[in-house]
Motif scaffolding. Sequence first.
Motif, mmCIF file in Angstrom:
data_model
loop_
_atom_site.group_PDB
_atom_site.id
_atom_site.type_symbol
_atom_site.label_atom_id
_atom_site.label_comp_id
_atom_site.label_asym_id
_atom_site.label_seq_id
_atom_site.Cartn_x
_atom_site.Cartn_y
_atom_site.Cartn_z
ATOM 1 N N MET A 161 0.860 -1.178 0.000
ATOM 2 C CA MET A 161 0.000 0.000 0.000
ATOM 3 C C MET A 161 0.892 1.222 0.000
ATOM 4 O O MET A 161 1.801 1.332 0.818
ATOM 5 N N ILE A 162 0.619 2.117 -0.939
ATOM 6 C CA ILE A 162 1.406 3.331 -1.064
ATOM 7 C C ILE A 162 0.488 4.512 -0.780
ATOM 8 O O ILE A 162 -0.516 4.705 -1.457
ATOM 9 N N TYR A 163 0.827 5.274 0.249
ATOM 10 C CA TYR A 163 0.084 6.478 0.610
ATOM 11 C C TYR A 163 0.914 7.676 0.139
ATOM 12 O O TYR A 163 2.050 7.841 0.567
ATOM 13 N N ILE A 164 0.346 8.508 -0.697
ATOM 14 C CA ILE A 164 0.992 9.749 -1.113
ATOM 15 C C ILE A 164 0.155 10.887 -0.543
ATOM 16 O O ILE A 164 -1.062 10.923 -0.738
ATOM 17 N N THR A 165 0.795 11.792 0.158
ATOM 18 C CA THR A 165 0.094 12.942 0.725
ATOM 19 C C THR A 165 0.727 14.218 0.184
ATOM 20 O O THR A 165 1.941 14.402 0.292
ATOM 21 N N ALA A 166 -0.101 15.055 -0.436
ATOM 22 C CA ALA A 166 0.359 16.336 -0.970
ATOM 23 C C ALA A 166 -0.007 17.425 0.025
ATOM 24 O O ALA A 166 -1.142 17.498 0.497
ATOM 25 N N LEU A 167 0.981 18.245 0.340
ATOM 26 C CA LEU A 167 0.769 19.358 1.261
ATOM 27 C C LEU A 167 1.559 20.539 0.727
ATOM 28 O O LEU A 167 2.788 20.452 0.599
ATOM 29 N N HIS A 168 0.858 21.605 0.397
ATOM 30 C CA HIS A 168 1.482 22.796 -0.187
ATOM 31 C C HIS A 168 2.238 22.406 -1.459
ATOM 32 O O HIS A 168 1.643 21.868 -2.369
ATOM 33 N N ASN A 169 3.544 22.618 -1.504
ATOM 34 C CA ASN A 169 4.325 22.322 -2.711
ATOM 35 C C ASN A 169 5.177 21.072 -2.565
ATOM 36 O O ASN A 169 6.199 20.934 -3.236
ATOM 37 N N SER A 170 4.789 20.160 -1.691
ATOM 38 C CA SER A 170 5.588 18.950 -1.523
ATOM 39 C C SER A 170 4.675 17.745 -1.343
ATOM 40 O O SER A 170 3.477 17.880 -1.100
ATOM 41 N N MET A 171 5.270 16.572 -1.478
ATOM 42 C CA MET A 171 4.537 15.332 -1.280
ATOM 43 C C MET A 171 5.368 14.412 -0.391
ATOM 44 O O MET A 171 6.597 14.430 -0.455
ATOM 45 N N THR A 172 4.675 13.641 0.419
ATOM 46 C CA THR A 172 5.342 12.608 1.203
ATOM 47 C C THR A 172 4.763 11.252 0.795
ATOM 48 O O THR A 172 3.613 11.180 0.353
ATOM 49 N N ALA A 173 5.573 10.228 0.934
ATOM 50 C CA ALA A 173 5.124 8.882 0.586
ATOM 51 C C ALA A 173 5.358 7.961 1.766
ATOM 52 O O ALA A 173 6.370 8.050 2.450
ATOM 53 N N LEU A 174 4.416 7.093 1.990
ATOM 54 C CA LEU A 174 4.530 6.063 3.010
ATOM 55 C C LEU A 174 4.233 4.733 2.334
ATOM 56 O O LEU A 174 3.191 4.578 1.695
ATOM 57 N N PHE A 175 5.163 3.802 2.438
ATOM 58 C CA PHE A 175 4.988 2.478 1.864
ATOM 59 C C PHE A 175 4.685 1.508 3.001
ATOM 60 O O PHE A 175 5.474 1.365 3.919
ATOM 61 N N GLU A 176 3.536 0.861 2.920
ATOM 62 C CA GLU A 176 3.160 -0.164 3.884
ATOM 63 C C GLU A 176 3.200 -1.476 3.114
ATOM 64 O O GLU A 176 2.646 -1.570 2.022
ATOM 65 N N PHE A 177 3.882 -2.498 3.655
ATOM 66 C CA PHE A 177 4.055 -3.715 2.872
ATOM 67 C C PHE A 177 4.085 -4.955 3.746
ATOM 68 O O PHE A 177 4.372 -4.895 4.947
ATOM 69 N N SER A 178 3.790 -6.069 3.122
ATOM 70 C CA SER A 178 3.845 -7.359 3.787
ATOM 71 C C SER A 178 5.301 -7.799 3.867
ATOM 72 O O SER A 178 5.957 -7.971 2.837
ATOM 73 N N THR A 179 5.785 -7.997 5.069
ATOM 74 C CA THR A 179 7.177 -8.429 5.230
ATOM 75 C C THR A 179 7.349 -9.904 4.853
ATOM 76 O O THR A 179 8.468 -10.377 4.725
ATOM 77 N N ASP A 180 6.248 -10.617 4.664
ATOM 78 C CA ASP A 180 6.342 -11.988 4.152
ATOM 79 C C ASP A 180 6.698 -11.991 2.667
ATOM 80 O O ASP A 180 7.225 -12.964 2.155
ATOM 81 N N LEU A 181 6.400 -10.886 1.971
ATOM 82 C CA LEU A 181 6.620 -10.810 0.526
ATOM 83 C C LEU A 181 7.770 -9.894 0.124
ATOM 84 O O LEU A 181 8.411 -10.116 -0.904
ATOM 85 N N PHE A 182 7.990 -8.836 0.883
ATOM 86 C CA PHE A 182 8.990 -7.834 0.522
ATOM 87 C C PHE A 182 9.937 -7.579 1.687
ATOM 88 O O PHE A 182 9.553 -7.709 2.842
ATOM 89 N N ASN A 183 11.154 -7.158 1.339
ATOM 90 C CA ASN A 183 12.051 -6.662 2.379
ATOM 91 C C ASN A 183 12.231 -5.163 2.160
ATOM 92 O O ASN A 183 11.820 -4.609 1.136
ATOM 93 N N LYS A 184 12.839 -4.509 3.118
ATOM 94 C CA LYS A 184 12.978 -3.053 3.068
ATOM 95 C C LYS A 184 13.751 -2.605 1.825
ATOM 96 O O LYS A 184 13.399 -1.611 1.182
ATOM 97 N N ALA A 185 14.788 -3.337 1.438
ATOM 98 C CA ALA A 185 15.599 -2.966 0.268
ATOM 99 C C ALA A 185 14.767 -2.972 -1.016
ATOM 100 O O ALA A 185 14.903 -2.086 -1.860
ATOM 101 N N THR A 186 13.881 -3.942 -1.156
ATOM 102 C CA THR A 186 13.027 -4.014 -2.350
ATOM 103 C C THR A 186 12.072 -2.832 -2.396
ATOM 104 O O THR A 186 11.882 -2.214 -3.453
ATOM 105 N N ILE A 187 11.495 -2.476 -1.258
ATOM 106 C CA ILE A 187 10.581 -1.338 -1.206
ATOM 107 C C ILE A 187 11.337 -0.051 -1.514
ATOM 108 O O ILE A 187 10.821 0.832 -2.211
ATOM 109 N N GLU A 188 12.559 0.070 -1.051
ATOM 110 C CA GLU A 188 13.371 1.250 -1.377
ATOM 111 C C GLU A 188 13.637 1.319 -2.883
ATOM 112 O O GLU A 188 13.610 2.399 -3.476
#
Length: 149
Positions: free
Chosen positions: A73-100
């Motif tokens: 699940m990828i959450y993108i939040t736009a605020l003013h002139n910038s955006m932040t992203a939050l990646f939520e993932f199943s650790t059974d399927l992905f590791n942190k390096a893959t999400i990066e």
Amino acid sequence: MSKIIEVKEKTLNAYENQDYPFEELVEKLGLPRQSGRQPLVDTVFAFNEASAAGLQESQSQQSAAGESHFDLMIYITALHNSMTALFEFSTDLFNKATIEEFSNSYLEILDQVAENYNTKLKQIKVTLPSHLMAARSTTIHDDIDAWEL
């Protein structure tokens, strides 16, 4: 028929069926049920334009979940002139390096679209590590030019 009219008609038809019972849909489609997995959706992309107060509230709700309800699940939040992203993932399927790596690829895509907002999907070039290319899912439609994306 113009694309706008076609999208409008499909959207209106979808609204007519929005109250269709989810469990009945899964049953009719004959989808296998697996514990801890969603039967229809593996990946969710959520875009939100937030006020400063709303941003803090939505981030705390997302962080408090503790476990992912989807494979990714990828959450993108736009605020003013910038955006932040939050990646939520199943650790059974992905590791942190893959999400990066996914995150870096997404930034590549955004850079290309920012350079030319008329860019079509088929024109976007993404550099993925070979181990991610090998894990690609099967093609749904072979003639991508027919899509006019």
